[in-house]
Design an enzyme around this catalytic site. Structure first.
Site, PDB file in Angstrom:
ATOM      1  N   ARG A  33      38.602 -55.662  27.041  1.00 36.53           N
ATOM      2  CA  ARG A  33      38.040 -56.833  27.705  1.00 36.53           C
ATOM      3  C   ARG A  33      38.926 -57.286  28.867  1.00 36.53           C
ATOM      4  O   ARG A  33      40.145 -57.388  28.730  1.00 36.53           O
ATOM      5  CB  ARG A  33      37.889 -57.972  26.705  1.00 36.53           C
ATOM      6  CG  ARG A  33      36.814 -57.719  25.673  1.00 36.53           C
ATOM      7  CD  ARG A  33      36.905 -58.606  24.455  1.00 36.53           C
ATOM      8  NE  ARG A  33      37.347 -59.951  24.786  1.00 36.53           N
ATOM      9  CZ  ARG A  33      38.090 -60.698  23.963  1.00 36.53           C
ATOM     10  NH1 ARG A  33      38.502 -60.198  22.802  1.00 36.53           N
ATOM     11  NH2 ARG A  33      38.436 -61.914  24.302  1.00 36.53           N
ATOM     12  N   ALA A 140      51.794 -56.684  12.046  1.00 41.98           N
ATOM     13  CA  ALA A 140      51.918 -56.886  13.489  1.00 41.98           C
ATOM     14  C   ALA A 140      52.557 -58.225  13.866  1.00 41.98           C
ATOM     15  O   ALA A 140      53.402 -58.283  14.772  1.00 41.98           O
ATOM     16  CB  ALA A 140      50.540 -56.760  14.137  1.00 41.98           C
ATOM     17  N   LYS A 191      46.924 -46.730   1.507  1.00 45.28           N
ATOM     18  CA  LYS A 191      47.431 -48.044   1.116  1.00 45.28           C
ATOM     19  C   LYS A 191      46.442 -49.152   1.450  1.00 45.28           C
ATOM     20  O   LYS A 191      46.420 -50.192   0.788  1.00 45.28           O
ATOM     21  CB  LYS A 191      48.801 -48.301   1.760  1.00 45.28           C
ATOM     22  CG  LYS A 191      48.829 -48.225   3.296  1.00 45.28           C
ATOM     23  CD  LYS A 191      48.586 -49.560   3.966  1.00 45.28           C
ATOM     24  CE  LYS A 191      48.553 -49.407   5.472  1.00 45.28           C
ATOM     25  NZ  LYS A 191      48.366 -50.681   6.184  1.00 45.28           N
ATOM     26  N   THR A 248      51.490 -54.211   2.630  1.00 44.12           N
ATOM     27  CA  THR A 248      50.058 -54.434   2.814  1.00 44.12           C
ATOM     28  C   THR A 248      49.422 -55.102   1.605  1.00 44.12           C
ATOM     29  O   THR A 248      48.500 -55.900   1.744  1.00 44.12           O
ATOM     30  CB  THR A 248      49.353 -53.093   3.108  1.00 44.12           C
ATOM     31  OG1 THR A 248      49.993 -52.461   4.210  1.00 44.12           O
ATOM     32  CG2 THR A 248      47.893 -53.296   3.444  1.00 44.12           C
ATOM     33  N   SER A 254      48.035 -59.332   5.715  1.00 44.87           N
ATOM     34  CA  SER A 254      47.342 -58.048   5.634  1.00 44.87           C
ATOM     35  C   SER A 254      45.828 -58.248   5.705  1.00 44.87           C
ATOM     36  O   SER A 254      45.241 -58.961   4.883  1.00 44.87           O
ATOM     37  CB  SER A 254      47.703 -57.335   4.330  1.00 44.87           C
ATOM     38  OG  SER A 254      46.788 -56.309   4.041  1.00 44.87           O
TER      39      SER A 254
END
Length: 333
Positions: A33, A140, A191, A248, A254
């Site tokens: 975008r 992240a 995972k 995770t 997560s």
């Protein structure tokens, strides 16, 4: 100074761009975008995915894939795994012939049952020695906040894996090398499926005994498939296996665990997908991983049950009941 092109300006693509910039590279970040590109270039922030986190000035964004790839020493791919083939079909001719191609994706393609490195090699006709993967406990938002973290960079070529290690070693990010691409990719994909089942347990109100049991049996299931595909079982005990699995399954950051929690609370797959722009890779890859396990004669009860819940054929509570009701056996069988 290296130039790196990162295709995909979601949370992980942007955070990994920060790692690369902190380690000394100039980064051209491709975003789908144009408003995301403007936000990154003008405000040095990706407000949609990593709000209130300042991006290094070495990161610039573009909506033009050819411009992003031009002159790149390394090309990093960070798009949803099930869209890789379509996207890469458009980008393949733009990748410089000597560039190292790096996958941040954690999934197995529906239909072909190929790992992401295999899709890259297939679509772009790239020698596996030029393909690397990055995996590990890398949420992240924590990476973007520069909290200390370790990861695995894997490639079958020793020179390329050491090159990638150098390009990603920063004050907050410590990469370890591996040649076990298969083990790293299977661990990273599986995972997400285990995290969905853990999230369901949390959403149902169950505690640590339940989640620890699911995590542990999930690791055993992951290892069975990875070894059948030729992986080193020790890989699954490291950052690419256990480390990524714990992060995770344990963190509210997560996407897969959160998706599972909502399933446990009674939402349908369709309702969850409609409520978020983030992709929970395990919701797609559970089907391909289950088919891959069946192809190799591997028992995969967690993947089978998660796939049934995602398809609406089994409730989250039914998944937990099925987990306990299975025939008893020795732990190491």
């Amino acid at each position: 100074m290296s130039k790196v092109a990162v295709f995909g300006a979601g949370s992980w693509g942007t955070a990994f761009s920060m790692v690369l910039a902190d380690a000394g590279s100039d980064v051209a970040l491709w975003a789908r975008r144009e408003d995301v590109c403007a936000n990154i270039n003008e405000r040095h922030e990706n407000s949609d995915y990593l709000p209130q986190i300042a991006l290094p000035h070495q990161i610039s964004a573009t909506h033009d894939p050819e411009r992003a790839a031009a002159g790149a020493d390394v090309v990093v791919l960070s798009v949803p795994s099930q869209t890789l083939r379509e996207n890469l079909s458009n980008w393949a001719t733009m990748i410089p012939p000597d560039a190292l191609v790096v996958s941040l994706m954690k999934g197995v393609e529906l239909g072909t049952l190929e790992r992401m490195s295999e899709v890259i090699s297939d679509v772009a006709d790239i020698d596996p020695r030029r393909i690397a993967v990055v995996t590990g406990p890398n949420l992240a938002k924590e990476i973007a906040r520069r909290e200390p973290a370790a990861s695995v960079v894997a490639c079958v070529d020793d020179d390329n894996v050491r090159r990638l290690q150098k390009l990603t070693h920063s004050k907050a990010f410590r990469p370890y090398t591996s040649h076990d691409v298969v083990g790293c990719e299977v661990g990273g994909a599986y995972k997400n499926v285990v995290a969905l089942s853990v999230g369901m347990a949390v959403g149902l109100g169950f505690g640590d005994n339940t989640t620890a049991s699911v995590i542990t049996r999930g690791l055993a299931e992951t290892a069975r498939l990875a070894v059948a595909l030729g992986a080193n079982p020790i890989t699954l005990m490291g950052l690419a296996g256990l480390g990524d699995l714990v992060a995770t399954c344990s963190s509210p950051l997560s996407r897969n665990r959160t998706f599972g929690e909502k399933l446990g609370q009674g939402m349908t797959t369709e309702e969850i997908v409609a409520s978020t722009r983030q992709v929970a890779e395990g919701a797609k890859s559970c089907k391909s991983l289950l088919e891959l396990a069946r192809r190799h004669g591997i028992d995969a009860p967690i993947a089978e049950a998660v796939d049934a819940v995602i398809d609406g054929k089994l409730s989250a509570n039914g998944l937990m009941e099925a987990f306990i009701a299975r025939d008893t056996k020795a732990e190491l069988d």
